[in-house]
Design a protein around this motif. Sequence first.
Motif, PDB file in Angstrom:
ATOM      1  N   MET A   1      10.587 -37.045 -15.618  1.00 46.67           N
ATOM      2  CA  MET A   1       9.647 -36.813 -16.703  1.00 46.67           C
ATOM      3  C   MET A   1       9.627 -35.322 -17.055  1.00 46.67           C
ATOM      4  N   ALA A   2       9.616 -35.045 -18.321  1.00 44.01           N
ATOM      5  CA  ALA A   2       9.646 -33.661 -18.798  1.00 44.01           C
ATOM      6  C   ALA A   2       8.314 -32.966 -18.562  1.00 44.01           C
ATOM      7  N   VAL A   3       8.378 -31.660 -18.430  1.00 44.32           N
ATOM      8  CA  VAL A   3       7.192 -30.819 -18.332  1.00 44.32           C
ATOM      9  C   VAL A   3       6.329 -31.065 -19.573  1.00 44.32           C
ATOM     10  N   GLN A   4       5.016 -31.127 -19.391  1.00 40.74           N
ATOM     11  CA  GLN A   4       4.084 -31.460 -20.469  1.00 40.74           C
ATOM     12  C   GLN A   4       3.168 -30.283 -20.801  1.00 40.74           C
ATOM     13  N   PRO A   5       2.581 -30.270 -22.008  1.00 39.70           N
ATOM     14  CA  PRO A   5       1.594 -29.241 -22.327  1.00 39.70           C
ATOM     15  C   PRO A   5       0.482 -29.219 -21.272  1.00 39.70           C
ATOM     16  N   GLY A   6       0.107 -27.992 -20.880  1.00 34.90           N
ATOM     17  CA  GLY A   6      -0.884 -27.802 -19.842  1.00 34.90           C
ATOM     18  C   GLY A   6      -0.271 -27.566 -18.470  1.00 34.90           C
ATOM     19  N   ASP A   7       0.996 -27.944 -18.297  1.00 32.35           N
ATOM     20  CA  ASP A   7       1.692 -27.717 -17.028  1.00 32.35           C
ATOM     21  C   ASP A   7       2.138 -26.263 -16.928  1.00 32.35           C
ATOM     22  N   PRO A   8       2.206 -25.742 -15.709  1.00 29.97           N
ATOM     23  CA  PRO A   8       2.832 -24.422 -15.545  1.00 29.97           C
ATOM     24  C   PRO A   8       4.329 -24.561 -15.801  1.00 29.97           C
ATOM     25  N   ALA A   9       4.897 -23.599 -16.510  1.00 34.41           N
ATOM     26  CA  ALA A   9       6.330 -23.628 -16.801  1.00 34.41           C
ATOM     27  C   ALA A   9       7.107 -23.275 -15.537  1.00 34.41           C
ATOM     28  N   PRO A  10       8.092 -24.070 -15.169  1.00 38.47           N
ATOM     29  CA  PRO A  10       8.923 -23.692 -14.026  1.00 38.47           C
ATOM     30  C   PRO A  10       9.603 -22.350 -14.295  1.00 38.47           C
ATOM     31  N   ASP A  11       9.483 -21.437 -13.344  1.00 39.26           N
ATOM     32  CA  ASP A  11      10.111 -20.129 -13.493  1.00 39.26           C
ATOM     33  C   ASP A  11      11.613 -20.271 -13.255  1.00 39.26           C
ATOM     34  N   PHE A  12      12.380 -19.366 -13.827  1.00 41.13           N
ATOM     35  CA  PHE A  12      13.822 -19.392 -13.625  1.00 41.13           C
ATOM     36  C   PHE A  12      14.424 -18.020 -13.882  1.00 41.13           C
ATOM     37  N   THR A  13      15.630 -17.859 -13.387  1.00 44.32           N
ATOM     38  CA  THR A  13      16.465 -16.715 -13.698  1.00 44.32           C
ATOM     39  C   THR A  13      17.847 -17.265 -14.032  1.00 44.32           C
ATOM     40  N   LEU A  14      18.320 -16.991 -15.242  1.00 44.87           N
ATOM     41  CA  LEU A  14      19.638 -17.433 -15.691  1.00 44.87           C
ATOM     42  C   LEU A  14      20.384 -16.257 -16.310  1.00 44.87           C
ATOM     43  N   GLN A  15      21.709 -16.350 -16.316  1.00 45.09           N
ATOM     44  CA  GLN A  15      22.524 -15.299 -16.919  1.00 45.09           C
ATOM     45  C   GLN A  15      22.637 -15.487 -18.423  1.00 45.09           C
ATOM     46  N   ASP A  16      22.585 -14.346 -19.144  1.00 43.80           N
ATOM     47  CA  ASP A  16      22.833 -14.368 -20.586  1.00 43.80           C
ATOM     48  C   ASP A  16      24.337 -14.232 -20.839  1.00 43.80           C
ATOM     49  N   THR A  17      24.722 -14.050 -22.079  1.00 48.00           N
ATOM     50  CA  THR A  17      26.144 -14.009 -22.443  1.00 48.00           C
ATOM     51  C   THR A  17      26.862 -12.752 -21.953  1.00 48.00           C
ATOM     52  N   HIS A  18      26.118 -11.813 -21.418  1.00 44.42           N
ATOM     53  CA  HIS A  18      26.723 -10.603 -20.845  1.00 44.42           C
ATOM     54  C   HIS A  18      26.707 -10.648 -19.327  1.00 44.42           C
ATOM     55  N   GLY A  19      26.236 -11.763 -18.758  1.00 40.88           N
ATOM     56  CA  GLY A  19      26.130 -11.897 -17.315  1.00 40.88           C
ATOM     57  C   GLY A  19      24.887 -11.244 -16.741  1.00 40.88           C
ATOM     58  N   THR A  20      23.980 -10.820 -17.616  1.00 38.68           N
ATOM     59  CA  THR A  20      22.743 -10.172 -17.185  1.00 38.68           C
ATOM     60  C   THR A  20      21.697 -11.235 -16.852  1.00 38.68           C
ATOM     61  N   PRO A  21      21.069 -11.139 -15.686  1.00 39.39           N
ATOM     62  CA  PRO A  21      20.028 -12.110 -15.350  1.00 39.39           C
ATOM     63  C   PRO A  21      18.803 -11.949 -16.252  1.00 39.39           C
ATOM     64  N   VAL A  22      18.295 -13.063 -16.739  1.00 39.76           N
ATOM     65  CA  VAL A  22      17.067 -13.095 -17.532  1.00 39.76           C
ATOM     66  C   VAL A  22      16.070 -13.929 -16.736  1.00 39.76           C
ATOM     67  N   HIS A  23      14.952 -13.295 -16.344  1.00 45.29           N
ATOM     68  CA  HIS A  23      13.928 -13.942 -15.528  1.00 45.29           C
ATOM     69  C   HIS A  23      12.753 -14.299 -16.435  1.00 45.29           C
ATOM     70  N   LEU A  24      12.405 -15.563 -16.487  1.00 46.09           N
ATOM     71  CA  LEU A  24      11.341 -16.016 -17.378  1.00 46.09           C
ATOM     72  C   LEU A  24      10.052 -15.227 -17.169  1.00 46.09           C
ATOM     73  N   LEU A  91      21.282 -16.641 -25.346  1.00 48.23           N
ATOM     74  CA  LEU A  91      21.836 -17.916 -24.906  1.00 48.23           C
ATOM     75  C   LEU A  91      21.984 -17.789 -23.395  1.00 48.23           C
ATOM     76  N   LEU A  92      21.387 -18.702 -22.662  1.00 50.46           N
ATOM     77  CA  LEU A  92      21.377 -18.628 -21.206  1.00 50.46           C
ATOM     78  C   LEU A  92      22.159 -19.797 -20.612  1.00 50.46           C
ATOM     79  N   SER A  93      22.898 -19.495 -19.547  1.00 53.80           N
ATOM     80  CA  SER A  93      23.747 -20.484 -18.894  1.00 53.80           C
ATOM     81  C   SER A  93      23.077 -21.087 -17.670  1.00 53.80           C
ATOM     82  N   ASP A  94      22.896 -22.392 -17.711  1.00 53.20           N
ATOM     83  CA  ASP A  94      22.361 -23.172 -16.590  1.00 53.20           C
ATOM     84  C   ASP A  94      23.518 -23.914 -15.914  1.00 53.20           C
ATOM     85  N   PHE A  95      24.663 -23.224 -15.857  1.00 52.11           N
ATOM     86  CA  PHE A  95      25.894 -23.847 -15.381  1.00 52.11           C
ATOM     87  C   PHE A  95      25.896 -24.082 -13.872  1.00 52.11           C
TER      88      PHE A  95
END
Length: 152
Positions: A1-24, A91-95
């Motif tokens: 089941m997908a995250v719903q309004p009112g839920d805390p957003a799962p935190d993440f760190t993913l790489q952008d197109t330059h390989g730089t980590p982007v932390h939510l 654009l972030l990679s969840d690869f």
Amino acid sequence: MAVQPGDPAPDFTLQDTHGTPVHLADVLADGPVLVVFYPFAFSGICTGELCELRDNIEEFETAGVRLLAVSTDPVFTLKAWQQQEGFGFDLLSDFWPHGDVARAYGVLDEQNGHALRGTFLIDADGVVRWAVVNPRGQRRDLEAYRAALAEI
């Protein structure tokens, strides 16, 4: 089941197109974020959707909302697509680990190994304020984004 309004957003760190980590959590320190999951770079519907967001990015910027687009494509594919289409947002990679962030948001198609068209508007406190998951093959509606932005 997908995250719903009112839920805390799962935190993440993913790489952008330059390989730089982007932390939510770091991005949220600057204000609300729209996380847009999509199946595949270079595919027809995804290209149309993200080009529409690119062409209307000023509406998100005016609302103080940063756009993060996430797929399970590798960084190199996303970089080529970003250069071809001129996307001015991340654009972030969840690869790898494959689809972990899409899975955390409840939008990973486990059978086919790609993200579904899930969209999550997250406020600066890390709470999901609006969410929609479109069925396979159905584009997202720009007017729905506009309505969600008006609520922030």
